[in-house]
Design a protein around this motif. Structure first.
Motif, PDB file in Angstrom:
ATOM      1  N   PRO A   1      14.028 -37.485 -40.590  1.00  0.00           N
ATOM      2  CA  PRO A   1      14.875 -36.293 -40.660  1.00  0.00           C
ATOM      3  C   PRO A   1      14.258 -35.019 -40.084  1.00  0.00           C
ATOM      4  CG  PRO A   1      14.978 -37.510 -42.723  1.00  0.00           C
ATOM      5  CD  PRO A   1      13.879 -38.121 -41.919  1.00  0.00           C
ATOM      6  N   TRP A   2      12.928 -34.879 -40.184  1.00  0.00           N
ATOM      7  CA  TRP A   2      12.265 -33.671 -39.706  1.00  0.00           C
ATOM      8  C   TRP A   2      11.121 -34.026 -38.762  1.00  0.00           C
ATOM      9  CZ3 TRP A   2      14.267 -28.976 -40.926  1.00  0.00           C
ATOM     10  CH2 TRP A   2      15.109 -28.895 -42.040  1.00  0.00           C
TER      11      TRP A   2
ATOM     12  N   VAL B   1       9.047 -36.768 -42.640  1.00  0.00           N
ATOM     13  CA  VAL B   1       8.529 -35.929 -41.551  1.00  0.00           C
ATOM     14  C   VAL B   1       7.810 -36.785 -40.515  1.00  0.00           C
ATOM     15  CG1 VAL B   1       7.022 -33.992 -40.954  1.00  0.00           C
ATOM     16  CG2 VAL B   1       8.194 -34.018 -43.156  1.00  0.00           C
ATOM     17  N   GLY B   2       8.058 -36.462 -39.247  1.00  0.00           N
ATOM     18  CA  GLY B   2       7.266 -37.005 -38.161  1.00  0.00           C
ATOM     19  C   GLY B   2       6.414 -35.877 -37.583  1.00  0.00           C
ATOM     20  N   LEU B   3       5.108 -35.980 -37.745  1.00  0.00           N
ATOM     21  CA  LEU B   3       4.171 -34.962 -37.258  1.00  0.00           C
ATOM     22  C   LEU B   3       3.656 -35.395 -35.892  1.00  0.00           C
ATOM     23  CD1 LEU B   3       2.422 -32.411 -37.662  1.00  0.00           C
ATOM     24  CD2 LEU B   3       0.791 -33.861 -38.924  1.00  0.00           C
ATOM     25  N   ILE B   4       3.802 -34.525 -34.897  1.00  0.00           N
ATOM     26  CA  ILE B   4       3.473 -34.870 -33.515  1.00  0.00           C
ATOM     27  C   ILE B   4       2.359 -33.962 -33.003  1.00  0.00           C
ATOM     28  CG2 ILE B   4       4.336 -35.059 -31.152  1.00  0.00           C
ATOM     29  CD1 ILE B   4       7.169 -35.348 -32.407  1.00  0.00           C
ATOM     30  N   ASN B   5       1.236 -34.559 -32.636  1.00  0.00           N
ATOM     31  CA  ASN B   5       0.181 -33.843 -31.921  1.00  0.00           C
ATOM     32  C   ASN B   5       0.527 -33.937 -30.433  1.00  0.00           C
ATOM     33  OD1 ASN B   5      -2.102 -32.862 -30.664  1.00  0.00           O
ATOM     34  ND2 ASN B   5      -3.557 -33.956 -31.986  1.00  0.00           N
ATOM     35  N   VAL B   6       1.015 -32.829 -29.884  1.00  0.00           N
ATOM     36  CA  VAL B   6       1.498 -32.833 -28.500  1.00  0.00           C
ATOM     37  C   VAL B   6       0.375 -33.092 -27.506  1.00  0.00           C
ATOM     38  CG1 VAL B   6       2.603 -31.411 -26.722  1.00  0.00           C
ATOM     39  CG2 VAL B   6       3.432 -31.327 -29.083  1.00  0.00           C
TER      40      VAL B   6
ATOM     41  N   MET C   1       9.842 -40.494 -32.089  1.00  0.00           N
ATOM     42  CA  MET C   1      10.317 -39.864 -33.321  1.00  0.00           C
ATOM     43  C   MET C   1      11.843 -39.797 -33.365  1.00  0.00           C
ATOM     44  SD  MET C   1       7.872 -39.326 -35.355  1.00  0.00           S
ATOM     45  CE  MET C   1       6.077 -39.243 -35.331  1.00  0.00           C
ATOM     46  N   ASP C   2      12.471 -39.512 -32.237  1.00  0.00           N
ATOM     47  CA  ASP C   2      13.940 -39.525 -32.194  1.00  0.00           C
ATOM     48  C   ASP C   2      14.467 -40.928 -32.441  1.00  0.00           C
ATOM     49  OD1 ASP C   2      14.210 -36.821 -31.759  1.00  0.00           O
ATOM     50  OD2 ASP C   2      14.525 -36.985 -29.595  1.00  0.00           O
ATOM     51  N   LEU C   3      13.814 -41.922 -31.885  1.00  0.00           N
ATOM     52  CA  LEU C   3      14.256 -43.309 -32.016  1.00  0.00           C
ATOM     53  C   LEU C   3      14.194 -43.784 -33.468  1.00  0.00           C
ATOM     54  CD1 LEU C   3      15.077 -46.071 -30.816  1.00  0.00           C
ATOM     55  CD2 LEU C   3      12.641 -46.496 -30.374  1.00  0.00           C
TER      56      LEU C   3
ATOM     57  N   ASP D   1       1.887 -38.953 -35.543  1.00  0.00           N
ATOM     58  CA  ASP D   1       1.575 -39.533 -34.235  1.00  0.00           C
ATOM     59  C   ASP D   1       0.321 -38.854 -33.686  1.00  0.00           C
ATOM     60  OD1 ASP D   1       1.407 -40.617 -31.728  1.00  0.00           O
ATOM     61  OD2 ASP D   1       3.552 -40.500 -31.321  1.00  0.00           O
ATOM     62  N   ASP D   2      -0.787 -39.497 -33.957  1.00  0.00           N
ATOM     63  CA  ASP D   2      -2.091 -39.006 -33.491  1.00  0.00           C
ATOM     64  C   ASP D   2      -2.615 -39.818 -32.316  1.00  0.00           C
ATOM     65  OD1 ASP D   2      -2.419 -41.334 -34.926  1.00  0.00           O
ATOM     66  OD2 ASP D   2      -4.320 -40.733 -35.841  1.00  0.00           O
ATOM     67  N   THR D   3      -1.701 -40.552 -31.656  1.00  0.00           N
ATOM     68  CA  THR D   3      -2.114 -41.424 -30.556  1.00  0.00           C
ATOM     69  C   THR D   3      -2.320 -40.634 -29.269  1.00  0.00           C
ATOM     70  OG1 THR D   3       0.144 -41.900 -29.813  1.00  0.00           O
ATOM     71  CG2 THR D   3      -0.726 -43.261 -31.605  1.00  0.00           C
TER      72      THR D   3
END
Length: 445
Positions: free
Chosen positions: A406-407, A354-359, A400-402, A387-389
């Motif tokens: 998978p999720w 999983v890639g978790l993204i804080n938008v 995340m796409d790069l 990704d909390d940057t």
């Protein structure tokens, strides 16, 4: 699968040197994406440092390879990278191998070499320890770094000088026993590549410097592959994981469907002699990721590796060797599994699930919901990169796409207010707005 000390990581604490532009030196897709996604960095021509993300993938591939070798009855050991030249002189290969072998001298002026393969070394171990036919059959393997001094290393890890390889070796009393061991590895290889998310086609091959009179190479189908491939389309319908093989029984019925259909690389394909009609013939490209050999007594005779047979007679053992390029597979998987946005890892080898993204990282409510979900994902043992940057949302999605996890779970102000997250499947691009608890349940299932 390998247990990592940090199954969940924050990108702000991680080492992931992303490149936004294609490196000029990278000629093929896998090389470009491995550099851009921060999997490796070149240390010298054909020699690479494996960075944390790439190392995770490497270890997952290694573990699947290991599990299938163990399942087939192979026993793991570990041989050294540096070998004495005298063993290779015994077999007659020291001078024959050519400049690809890296030859060195130690401080006592003894000839040594950085092993490109291990037939001689393991034959020496065998002949010292095994004296009776009762100790046969035997199959041993290791996963170790090799070195071949390619005159023109290129294509990243696909054609490097240093590489991680699984090589196994079989010892049998007679041809029937050796052929059964060969069939074991044939089936194990089919299962291995299927578990890696790849469609691999076995093809008769030349034996090259290994020697022998029976050999198959395993070609992964990929449009960007190095070789042209011609095969019957029926081979694509075969599923190596559909049955659980009994390695103690005759395996000929298991491998027969693969040998019954036509398959050849461009080197062996003759359009005039091809028995497959044009509408049933698949013409595509592929990448060699594995090779198996039966070579009888090619090494046992010159190295005097023999056992006492059932009637007290001396018998030179029948041998085979079987290789899988573990580090090469990282590139091979990428060649077969990518799109315009980056890598699309099969679930079994993805560095994280999983890639978790804080938008919107500067939004306190978003940060709270993301931190809470990150904690729950970690507690559930779900491999997560968070990704909390402070980067822009577009850059985060692109990263995340790069890297191809998978999720993806994206959390922004709108979703926080609605009590939902956006769950995206990388391979299909399909997205769903669902509750965080439902996303967690789906990923943990």
């Amino acid at each position: 699968m390998p247990t990592f000390l940090n199954p969940a990581v924050r990108l702000s604490d991680y080492f992931l040197p992303i490149l936004r532009e294609n490196p000029a030196e990278a000629q093929i897709v896998s090389h470009r994406l491995m550099l851009r996604a921060g999997l490796v960095r070149q240390s010298a021509a054909g020699i690479y440092t494996w960075l944390p993300l790439g190392f995770r993938v490497l270890k997952k591939i290694e573990q699947i390879v290991r599990e299938e070798q163990d399942r087939a009855g192979c026993h793991e050991l570990l041989m050294p990278t540096i070998q004495p030249a005298e063993l290779w002189r015994e077999s007659g290969r020291y001078e024959d191998y050519g400049k690809e072998m890296l030859r060195i001298k130690d401080r006592h002026e003894r000839d040594m070499l950085y092993g490109p393969t291990n037939e001689e070394l393991l034959t020496d171990v065998f002949r010292q320890a095994v004296k009776s036919y009762r100790d046969l059959p035997l199959m041993l393997y290791h996963i170790q770094w090799k070195f071949r001094d390619e005159v023109r290393p290129r294509f990243g890890v696909m054609r490097g000088r240093e590489f991680l390889m699984k090589d196994s070796y079989s010892f049998a009393l007679d041809y029937a026993g050796a052929r059964h061991q060969y069939n074991k590895m044939f089936v194990a290889y089919l299962r291995t590549f299927a578990r890696l998310g790849l469609k691999a086609i076995p093809m008769r091959a030349a034996t090259g410097p290994i020697g022998g009179d029976l050999s198959h190479e395993f070609i992964v189908l990929a449009e960007t592959g190095e070789s042209e491939v011609f095969c019957h389309k029926a081979l694509l319908e075969l599923d190596p994981l559909a049955i659980e093989p009994d390695y103690a029984r005759d395996l000929e019925p298991v491998i027969a469907p693969y040998l019954a259909h036509y398959a050849a690389t461009d080197e062996k394909h003759d359009p005039k002699a091809c028995p497959v009609s044009p509408d049933e013939l698949l013409h595509t490209r592929g990448i060699e990721v594995g090779h198996i050999f039966y070579f009888g007594s090619k090494y046992s005779k010159p190295m005097n590796a023999k056992v006492q047979g059932p009637k007290g007679e001396d018998v030179f053992v029948e041998m085979g060797s079987y290789g899988i390029g573990v580090s090469r597979l990282v590139g091979g998987i990428i060649e077969a599994c990518h799109d315009d946005a980056g890598i699309v890892w099969p679930d079994s080898v993805a560095p994280f699930k999983v890639g978790l993204i804080n938008v919107k990282a500067d939004d306190a409510a978003c940060r709270k919901v993301c931190d809470d979900l990150y904690g729950r994902l970690a507690a559930a043992g779900i491999e997560t990169i968070y990704d909390d940057t402070e980067a822009r949302a577009g850059a985060k999605f692109a990263t995340m796409d790069l890297i191809g996890v998978p999720w993806q779970i994206a959390i922004g102000p709108r979703g926080v207010k609605a009590g939902t997250v956006e769950l995206k499947r990388r391979a299909s691009g399909e997205k769903h707005e669902i509750a965080a608890a439902d996303a967690l349940a789906k990923l943990a299932g």
